[in-house]
Design a protein around this motif. Sequence first.
Motif, mmCIF file in Angstrom:
data_model
loop_
_atom_site.group_PDB
_atom_site.id
_atom_site.type_symbol
_atom_site.label_atom_id
_atom_site.label_comp_id
_atom_site.label_asym_id
_atom_site.label_seq_id
_atom_site.Cartn_x
_atom_site.Cartn_y
_atom_site.Cartn_z
ATOM 1 N N ALA A 46 0.824 -1.207 0.000
ATOM 2 C CA ALA A 46 0.000 0.000 0.000
ATOM 3 C C ALA A 46 0.861 1.261 0.000
ATOM 4 C CB ALA A 46 -0.927 -0.008 1.207
ATOM 5 N N ALA A 47 1.964 1.236 0.752
ATOM 6 C CA ALA A 47 2.826 2.415 0.823
ATOM 7 C C ALA A 47 3.475 2.709 -0.527
ATOM 8 C CB ALA A 47 3.892 2.219 1.898
ATOM 9 N N CYS A 48 3.985 1.672 -1.193
ATOM 10 C CA CYS A 48 4.631 1.879 -2.495
ATOM 11 C C CYS A 48 3.609 2.280 -3.554
ATOM 12 C CB CYS A 48 5.377 0.620 -2.928
ATOM 13 S SG CYS A 48 6.955 0.395 -2.072
ATOM 14 N N PHE A 49 2.433 1.691 -3.496
ATOM 15 C CA PHE A 49 1.390 2.079 -4.450
ATOM 16 C C PHE A 49 1.044 3.549 -4.263
ATOM 17 C CE2 PHE A 49 -2.923 2.540 -6.062
ATOM 18 C CZ PHE A 49 -2.830 1.896 -7.291
ATOM 19 N N GLY A 50 0.976 3.988 -3.005
ATOM 20 C CA GLY A 50 0.663 5.385 -2.727
ATOM 21 C C GLY A 50 1.731 6.339 -3.222
ATOM 22 N N ARG A 51 2.978 5.873 -3.300
ATOM 23 C CA ARG A 51 4.070 6.717 -3.789
ATOM 24 C C ARG A 51 4.210 6.685 -5.304
ATOM 25 N NH1 ARG A 51 6.780 4.811 1.037
ATOM 26 N NH2 ARG A 51 7.598 3.004 -0.098
ATOM 27 N N THR A 52 3.438 5.841 -5.977
ATOM 28 C CA THR A 52 3.537 5.703 -7.424
ATOM 29 C C THR A 52 2.754 6.816 -8.100
ATOM 30 O OG1 THR A 52 3.733 3.301 -7.186
ATOM 31 C CG2 THR A 52 3.185 4.144 -9.364
ATOM 32 N N ASN A 53 3.429 7.611 -8.905
ATOM 33 C CA ASN A 53 2.814 8.780 -9.546
ATOM 34 C C ASN A 53 2.343 8.442 -10.955
ATOM 35 O OD1 ASN A 53 3.154 10.733 -7.431
ATOM 36 N ND2 ASN A 53 5.346 10.694 -7.869
ATOM 37 N N PHE A 54 1.069 8.107 -11.072
ATOM 38 C CA PHE A 54 0.482 7.809 -12.367
ATOM 39 C C PHE A 54 0.232 9.114 -13.122
ATOM 40 C CE2 PHE A 54 -0.684 4.299 -9.590
ATOM 41 C CZ PHE A 54 -0.329 3.206 -10.347
#
Length: 259
Positions: A46-54
């Motif tokens: 969840a943390a890495c997904f939240g840091r992923t800038n689409f």
Amino acid sequence: MKLTPPPSATRAAWLWRGGRVALDLLLPPRCVACDNAVGVHGQLCAACFGRTNFISAPFCVGCGVPFAAAEQGGSERLCEGCRGQPPLFRQARAALRYDEQARRLILPLKHGDRTDLAQVLAPMMQRAGAALLARADALVPVPLHRRRLFERKYNQAAVLAHAIARLAGRPVLPDGLVRTRRTAPLEDKSPDERAREIGGSIEVRQSRLGRISGRTILLVDDVMTSGATANACAAALLAAGATAVDILAAARVPDPRLG
């Protein structure tokens, strides 16, 4: 009482589930970016997904570079580069902004034998390039020079193209393009220097001309920076008779002038 064995499909599904359970016990699922525990193999935590800038609107409808504000594209929704010197390709799209988080997903794929990361990036690219995939007749990866391919042992763009093609049901021409000479690294060069360095170094493979001519080609790459490589590939494909060329990349380097 006679026991009837389960149908083969059911038996295969049961074996697959059993294999997954055993795998999870032996190798607990870990985030592909940071190694934290996750529920399923091949996921971001969840943390890495939240840091992923689409990349989402606003962006240039031509080359796909993200805008800080919609006003930067004007009424045409085009960046200054596409207005002043339109690229040879029709449209480009990318899933991610090329930042620290994107590098954690792309650089291990490119240099670290982490071809499994293509399965993480491909669904992101499929969503970003849905309109381009819908009109594509074939996917063609940006080629590596044969010497670099020998050193790396695989072309990361081709790995991505195959993963996207499986999701989208499109054919792939993994060797549709060939680099006729090895070019110098482009990272520290200006857009004009990139264009001069890459110009004339890419051709359509002669044995693939019949599958390029008259078709819409979707070029696949890992990172798009200035668009020089994409333009060189588009020039070769259009010269070979392609009706149009679009670009789909895993990540796009933002233009610092656009914020």
